[in-house]
Design a protein around this motif. Structure first.
Motif, mmCIF file in Angstrom:
data_model
loop_
_atom_site.group_PDB
_atom_site.id
_atom_site.type_symbol
_atom_site.label_atom_id
_atom_site.label_comp_id
_atom_site.label_asym_id
_atom_site.label_seq_id
_atom_site.Cartn_x
_atom_site.Cartn_y
_atom_site.Cartn_z
ATOM 1 N N ALA A 97 0.246 -0.789 0.387
ATOM 2 C CA ALA A 97 -0.080 -0.232 -0.077
ATOM 3 C C ALA A 97 0.645 1.317 -0.197
ATOM 4 C CB ALA A 97 -1.142 0.108 1.226
ATOM 5 N N SER A 98 1.945 1.366 0.744
ATOM 6 C CA SER A 98 2.710 2.673 0.692
ATOM 7 C C SER A 98 4.076 2.514 -0.408
ATOM 8 C CB SER A 98 3.399 2.377 1.969
ATOM 9 O OG SER A 98 5.071 0.985 1.265
ATOM 10 N N VAL A 99 3.573 1.776 -1.867
ATOM 11 C CA VAL A 99 4.248 2.023 -2.805
ATOM 12 C C VAL A 99 3.544 3.447 -3.335
ATOM 13 C CG1 VAL A 99 4.344 1.387 -5.111
ATOM 14 C CG2 VAL A 99 5.450 0.097 -2.825
ATOM 15 N N HIS A 100 2.091 2.911 -3.440
ATOM 16 C CA HIS A 100 1.083 3.950 -4.187
ATOM 17 C C HIS A 100 0.547 5.911 -3.663
ATOM 18 C CE1 HIS A 100 -3.071 6.482 -5.179
ATOM 19 N NE2 HIS A 100 -2.635 5.160 -5.919
ATOM 20 N N GLY A 101 1.271 5.892 -1.809
ATOM 21 C CA GLY A 101 1.421 6.662 -1.449
ATOM 22 C C GLY A 101 2.169 6.932 -0.435
ATOM 23 N N LEU A 102 1.704 7.847 0.570
ATOM 24 C CA LEU A 102 1.792 6.903 1.982
ATOM 25 C C LEU A 102 3.206 5.712 2.177
ATOM 26 C CD1 LEU A 102 2.704 8.192 4.944
ATOM 27 C CD2 LEU A 102 0.998 7.116 5.579
ATOM 28 N N ASN A 103 3.832 5.086 2.438
ATOM 29 C CA ASN A 103 5.469 6.735 2.758
ATOM 30 C C ASN A 103 6.287 7.010 1.394
ATOM 31 O OD1 ASN A 103 6.636 4.420 2.831
ATOM 32 N ND2 ASN A 103 8.124 5.162 4.421
ATOM 33 N N SER A 158 -7.913 10.422 -1.032
ATOM 34 C CA SER A 158 -6.715 11.058 -0.560
ATOM 35 C C SER A 158 -5.738 10.498 -1.140
ATOM 36 C CB SER A 158 -6.273 11.446 1.313
ATOM 37 O OG SER A 158 -4.799 11.915 1.257
ATOM 38 N N ILE A 159 -4.730 10.443 -1.993
ATOM 39 C CA ILE A 159 -4.138 9.768 -2.429
ATOM 40 C C ILE A 159 -3.230 8.962 -1.710
ATOM 41 C CG2 ILE A 159 -1.444 9.427 -3.887
ATOM 42 C CD1 ILE A 159 -2.862 12.008 -5.819
ATOM 43 N N ALA A 160 -2.579 9.900 -0.357
ATOM 44 C CA ALA A 160 -2.012 9.524 1.212
ATOM 45 C C ALA A 160 -2.171 8.144 1.186
ATOM 46 C CB ALA A 160 -1.456 10.216 1.756
ATOM 47 N N TYR A 161 -3.407 7.793 1.528
ATOM 48 C CA TYR A 161 -4.394 6.262 2.008
ATOM 49 C C TYR A 161 -4.627 5.514 1.206
ATOM 50 C CZ TYR A 161 -2.561 9.976 5.576
ATOM 51 O OH TYR A 161 -2.040 10.791 6.241
ATOM 52 N N ALA A 162 -4.740 6.150 0.450
ATOM 53 C CA ALA A 162 -6.339 5.428 -0.517
ATOM 54 C C ALA A 162 -5.907 3.693 -0.444
ATOM 55 C CB ALA A 162 -5.942 6.144 -2.102
ATOM 56 N N ALA A 163 -4.412 3.403 -1.021
ATOM 57 C CA ALA A 163 -4.442 2.018 -1.711
ATOM 58 C C ALA A 163 -4.565 1.220 -0.781
ATOM 59 C CB ALA A 163 -2.604 2.093 -1.942
ATOM 60 N N PHE A 164 -4.305 1.922 1.228
ATOM 61 C CA PHE A 164 -4.566 1.064 2.771
ATOM 62 C C PHE A 164 -5.893 0.201 2.166
ATOM 63 C CE2 PHE A 164 -0.592 3.936 3.245
ATOM 64 C CZ PHE A 164 -0.173 2.886 3.089
#
Length: 438
Positions: free
Chosen positions: A60-66, A205-211
């Motif tokens: 998930a972190s690959v997409h946004g955070l971190n 939010s791009i930062a959290y979406a993939a989670f």
């Protein structure tokens, strides 16, 4: 013909798949058996339990955070998400020894069922029955283990009204008319953005979406649309993406262009599903002055083939929202109908970056000297670098041109959040509007 108007900014476990490998079939979320749903839940739970770079948090972190490696509002959008979805699917398979061909399902949000139900039931339930026990549903939410300025430790959703999904089938039909990859990618990104904004919460939010677990079935459907478009058009790889290396997958665009070499296919839609034509219901809002630009219709060709409205140097917004475009509609608001309204030209959907999650200065876009073009670019552009956003307005411009061939075209913008509330006119920060009509 262009008119211009000023206005108010490593290594991964993505492994090569031999041609002899059995195919993974990606089925609709509405077409899974009870056993397949249980296998999917177990795989998500197992992946979420891993804490190393094989697990859910890392992917998930690959997409946004971190890591923030996802490209949006640029030609790599579709081709980058292809190996990303495959990376996640292979991660699910790696923790499912009993189901080595476990396929990631897709969520067709253009279907009649989606229009009626919204979030698929298997992703909307907080818990489910596992034998005699009631356990947490790993498809409902997932942890966020990375430190962030919003103090979020778990995903959340705040879906908008179901009626807001009514615009999606038309946006997909419009995208499917494209014959070039770069145009199709930009067009299909619009309904993609709308779904992110509609689901809301961390998906917005791009930062959290993939989670959010629903991110993966959403993007699996985007990939399905991409594959079907390639099957119809047989389009060659676009010069806009050719030869580029897709990080962090260590794959060039040419290596993933032909999806048929990657080991998956898509199952058919369940026969009970159909496209929705439900009109978009609009909520209350306050009236505002919305004139953004004017153009001379005399300069628009009589035999107009294609018209694009370009938002030049658009700055990445913090929040997700819809920008509705009207032509010669006096003082439109969020109440102004878009259904069968010839003055409604279409909508842009933004995918908010969600605010700054890094150290001080993380979100400051660096200035690039004008004379620096001779330097080799070895780093990707800053994630908030202003982008050009384009809306296909061909149909609306043809209608306006036919009724007033030598008149003035007034472009009005109305900004609306996922709940239908009208937003201030400064919600979208861009430097220039151009109308490209050929």
């Amino acid at each position: 013909m262009i008119q211009t108007a000023l206005t108010s900014p490593r290594k991964t476990f993505l492994k090569p798949i031999p041609a002899t490998r059995n195919l993974t079939v990606r089925k609709s979320v509405y077409d899974l058996s009870d056993a397949e749903v249980l296998a999917l839940r177990k795989a998500f739970a197992a992946l979420q339990a891993l804490s190393d770079n094989r697990g859910y948090q890392y992917v998930a972190s690959v997409h946004g955070l971190n890591q923030y490696l996802c490209p949006h509002s640029e030609p790599r959008f579709l081709i980058w998400h292809r190996p990303y979805v495959l990376m996640f699917e292979q991660a699910l398979q790696s923790v499912s020894p009993a189901n080595p061909q476990l396929g990631l399902p897709y969520w067709d949000w253009t279907s009649e069922r989606a229009q009626q139900e919204g979030i698929p039931a298997i992703f909307a339930a907080r818990t489910y029955k596992a034998g005699k026990k009631t356990v947490s549903n790993p498809l409902y939410a997932a942890p966020i283990s990375f430190m962030n300025n919003d103090n979020l430790t778990r995903t959340s959703r705040s879906p908008g009204p179901l009626t807001a999904l009514g615009v999606l089938p038309g946006l997909v039909r419009s995208a499917n008319r494209a014959t070039r990859y770069d145009r199709f990618s930009a067009s299909v990104e619009q309904p993609h953005n709308q779904v992110h904004g509609w689901v809301g919460g961390t998906m917005g939010s791009i930062a959290y979406a993939a989670f959010d677990p629903i991110f993966w079935v959403h993007h699996c459907f985007i990939e399905k649309l991409f594959c079907e478009w390639q099957d119809r058009t047989s389009a060659p790889i676009s010069p806009a993406i050719a030869g580029q290396v897709l990080a962090p997958f260590n794959k060039r665009t040419e290596e993933v262009w032909n999806y048929k070499t990657l080991g998956y296919r898509f199952g058919p839609e369940p026969s009970r599903l159909g496209a929705s034509t439900r009109a978009l219901m609009l909520a209350k809002s306050r009236p505002v002055t919305t004139l953004a630009a004017t153009f001379d219709l005399a300069k628009v060709p009589e035999d107009l083939e294609q018209a694009d409205l370009n938002f030049v140097k658009t700055r990445h917004p913090k929040h997700s929202f819809e920008a509705r475009v009207f032509f010669n509609e006096p003082e439109p608001t969020a109440k102004t109908t878009t259904d069968k309204n010839p003055r409604y030209a279409g909508s842009l959907f933004t995918f908010g970056h969600g605010g700054c999650t890094g150290d001080a200065g993380h979100c400051a876009v660096p200035e690039v000297p004008e004379d620096a073009s001779h330097f080799a670019t070895v780093r990707p552009p800053h994630h908030l670098t202003p982008k050009r956003l384009t809306l296909d307005v061909t149909k609306a411009l043809r209608l306006i041109k036919s009724s007033s061939p030598r008149g003035i075209l007034e472009v009005h913008l109305v900004f609306v959040d996922a709940s239908g509330n009208e937003l201030p006119q400064d919600s979208m920060d861009f430097e220039l509007l151009t109308l490209d009509a050929v």
